[in-house]
Design a protein around this motif. Structure first.
Motif, PDB file in Angstrom:
ATOM      1  N   ARG A  57      -0.273  -2.546   8.935  1.00  0.00           N
ATOM      2  CA  ARG A  57       0.004  -2.486   7.500  1.00  0.00           C
ATOM      3  C   ARG A  57      -0.916  -3.425   6.731  1.00  0.00           C
ATOM      4  NH1 ARG A  57       5.832  -2.695   4.310  1.00  0.00           N
ATOM      5  NH2 ARG A  57       4.927  -2.715   2.222  1.00  0.00           N
ATOM      6  N   TYR A  60      -4.340  -1.812   6.382  1.00  0.00           N
ATOM      7  CA  TYR A  60      -4.331  -0.743   5.376  1.00  0.00           C
ATOM      8  C   TYR A  60      -4.295  -1.329   3.967  1.00  0.00           C
ATOM      9  CZ  TYR A  60      -3.641   3.413   8.369  1.00  0.00           C
ATOM     10  OH  TYR A  60      -3.800   4.455   9.234  1.00  0.00           O
ATOM     11  N   GLU A  61      -3.450  -2.337   3.752  1.00  0.00           N
ATOM     12  CA  GLU A  61      -3.341  -2.937   2.429  1.00  0.00           C
ATOM     13  C   GLU A  61      -4.663  -3.595   2.020  1.00  0.00           C
ATOM     14  OE1 GLU A  61      -0.030  -5.602   2.524  1.00  0.00           O
ATOM     15  OE2 GLU A  61       1.463  -3.995   2.308  1.00  0.00           O
ATOM     16  N   ALA A  64      -7.196  -0.900   1.134  1.00  0.00           N
ATOM     17  CA  ALA A  64      -6.967  -0.280  -0.166  1.00  0.00           C
ATOM     18  C   ALA A  64      -7.332  -1.224  -1.307  1.00  0.00           C
ATOM     19  CB  ALA A  64      -5.511   0.161  -0.282  1.00  0.00           C
ATOM     20  N   ARG A  65      -7.006  -2.485  -1.153  1.00  0.00           N
ATOM     21  CA  ARG A  65      -7.198  -3.427  -2.255  1.00  0.00           C
ATOM     22  C   ARG A  65      -8.631  -3.961  -2.341  1.00  0.00           C
ATOM     23  NH1 ARG A  65      -1.415  -6.283  -0.935  1.00  0.00           N
ATOM     24  NH2 ARG A  65      -0.156  -5.031  -2.362  1.00  0.00           N
ATOM     25  N   ALA A  73      -4.752   3.789   1.440  1.00  0.00           N
ATOM     26  CA  ALA A  73      -3.529   3.768   0.632  1.00  0.00           C
ATOM     27  C   ALA A  73      -2.624   4.935   0.979  1.00  0.00           C
ATOM     28  CB  ALA A  73      -3.875   3.795  -0.851  1.00  0.00           C
ATOM     29  N   SER A  74      -3.198   6.136   1.157  1.00  0.00           N
ATOM     30  CA  SER A  74      -2.358   7.302   1.436  1.00  0.00           C
ATOM     31  C   SER A  74      -1.807   7.268   2.857  1.00  0.00           C
ATOM     32  CB  SER A  74      -3.129   8.600   1.189  1.00  0.00           C
ATOM     33  OG  SER A  74      -4.209   8.734   2.068  1.00  0.00           O
ATOM     34  N   LEU A  76      -1.016   4.532   4.510  1.00  0.00           N
ATOM     35  CA  LEU A  76       0.079   3.565   4.450  1.00  0.00           C
ATOM     36  C   LEU A  76       1.286   4.193   3.764  1.00  0.00           C
ATOM     37  CD1 LEU A  76       1.348   0.820   4.837  1.00  0.00           C
ATOM     38  CD2 LEU A  76       0.114   0.011   2.800  1.00  0.00           C
ATOM     39  N   ALA A  77       1.049   4.926   2.686  1.00  0.00           N
ATOM     40  CA  ALA A  77       2.158   5.598   1.997  1.00  0.00           C
ATOM     41  C   ALA A  77       2.867   6.562   2.927  1.00  0.00           C
ATOM     42  CB  ALA A  77       1.630   6.337   0.772  1.00  0.00           C
ATOM     43  N   TRP A  96       2.119   3.304  -3.200  1.00  0.00           N
ATOM     44  CA  TRP A  96       0.846   3.439  -2.497  1.00  0.00           C
ATOM     45  C   TRP A  96       0.236   4.817  -2.717  1.00  0.00           C
ATOM     46  CZ3 TRP A  96      -2.043  -0.377  -1.286  1.00  0.00           C
ATOM     47  CH2 TRP A  96      -1.475  -1.632  -1.006  1.00  0.00           C
ATOM     48  N   TYR A  97       1.074   5.852  -2.843  1.00  0.00           N
ATOM     49  CA  TYR A  97       0.522   7.164  -3.202  1.00  0.00           C
ATOM     50  C   TYR A  97      -0.104   7.121  -4.602  1.00  0.00           C
ATOM     51  CZ  TYR A  97       2.308   9.934   0.736  1.00  0.00           C
ATOM     52  OH  TYR A  97       2.526  10.483   1.982  1.00  0.00           O
ATOM     53  N   GLN A  99      -1.450   4.527  -5.915  1.00  0.00           N
ATOM     54  CA  GLN A  99      -2.724   3.811  -5.745  1.00  0.00           C
ATOM     55  C   GLN A  99      -3.779   4.744  -5.153  1.00  0.00           C
ATOM     56  OE1 GLN A  99      -3.733   1.018  -6.751  1.00  0.00           O
ATOM     57  NE2 GLN A  99      -5.213   0.095  -5.367  1.00  0.00           N
TER      58      GLN A  99
END
Length: 250
Positions: A57, A60-61, A64-65, A73-74, A76-77, A96-97, A99
């Motif tokens: 996680r 992934y975060e 995305a960031r 992001a998708s 992780l969502a 997250w979706y 994002q």
């Protein structure tokens, strides 16, 4: 790229220590592709990798960031929405979706719409569902356009808009969405959103039937051989079928 491919090759030959070293070195230099691989591996790789869901996680975060990759992001969502490797948290998944959509993934808007429509991340909110389906349709996601057509045709989440329903559904059909082809044909056959056009209806039913759509085959077979006044159906148009984006390692 050579360093990235070397790490990928190490993973494929089950040399997980080398793969981890390679991807982590790249991720440390801000390579989003490596962060994506690490996030996926920590959640999905064989036991020999030593998976760690919390670490996955985090990758992934960070991806995305910092690297701003929509797929991180998708993915992780998806994990949060389905509770496969992480505790299920649909409200967080929705964020997250959102994002992922902001980072350029049109299909993520459809997922946000479905969460609002089904009330899995809070209260059911058909107006928000319709708004997100519209965002996805405007970004040319066929599933979102198909779902938007259903909402508009049935007046869900706002006023009924049959012309809008036909437009959104036909755009999804033209993008290859088979259920949308069947619905477009039904709208044209029955004069929903515009004049009756039996020739066009037959054409769309045929395209859907050729793609294996069972209902379209039956609808095509039942069409009159010559123009006739359509009979209003007693049932609404078909219900939306949720689309799911399954995380992938690349």
């Amino acid at each position: 790229d050579a360093e990235f491919e070397q790490a990928n090759a190490a993973f494929e030959r089950n040399d997980y220590a080398a793969a981890r070293r390679g991807w982590e070195a790249l991720a440390g230099r801000g390579d989003g592709r490596a962060m994506l691989k690490l996030g996926w591996a920590e959640l999905n790789a064989p036991a020999a990798w030593g998976p760690d869901a919390a670490r996955g996680r985090q990758w992934y975060e960070r991806c995305a960031r910092e690297a701003r990759l929509a797929l991180c992001a998708s993915n992780l969502a998806w994990e949060l929405a389905n509770g496969s490797h992480l505790p299920r948290d649909v409200a967080a998944a929705r964020g997250w979706y959102e994002q992922a959509f902001a980072l350029g993934q049109p299909s993520a808007a459809n997922e946000v719409g479905l969460i609002h429509l089904q009330g899995t991340g809070g209260a059911v909110d058909e107006a928000q569902a319709r708004a997100w389906f519209r965002k996805g349709a405007d970004a040319r996601d066929p599933q979102a356009g198909y779902n938007l057509g259903i909402m508009l045709a049935n007046g869900r989440g706002g006023a009924k808009d049959e012309a809008g329903a036909l437009s959104a559904t036909r755009a999804a059909a033209e993008a290859g969405h088979v259920d949308a082809m069947n619905n477009t044909a039904w709208f044209l056959q029955n004069g929903v959103g515009g004049p009756v056009d039996l020739a066009a209806a037959r054409s769309w039913y045929a395209r859907a039937a050729d793609a294996g759509h069972v209902a379209a085959k039956a609808n095509l077979a039942a069409m009159p051989p010559a123009p006739a006044t359509p009979v209003a159906p007693s049932a609404p148009t078909p219900a939306a079928a949720p689309a799911r984006v399954v995380p992938s390692p690349a």
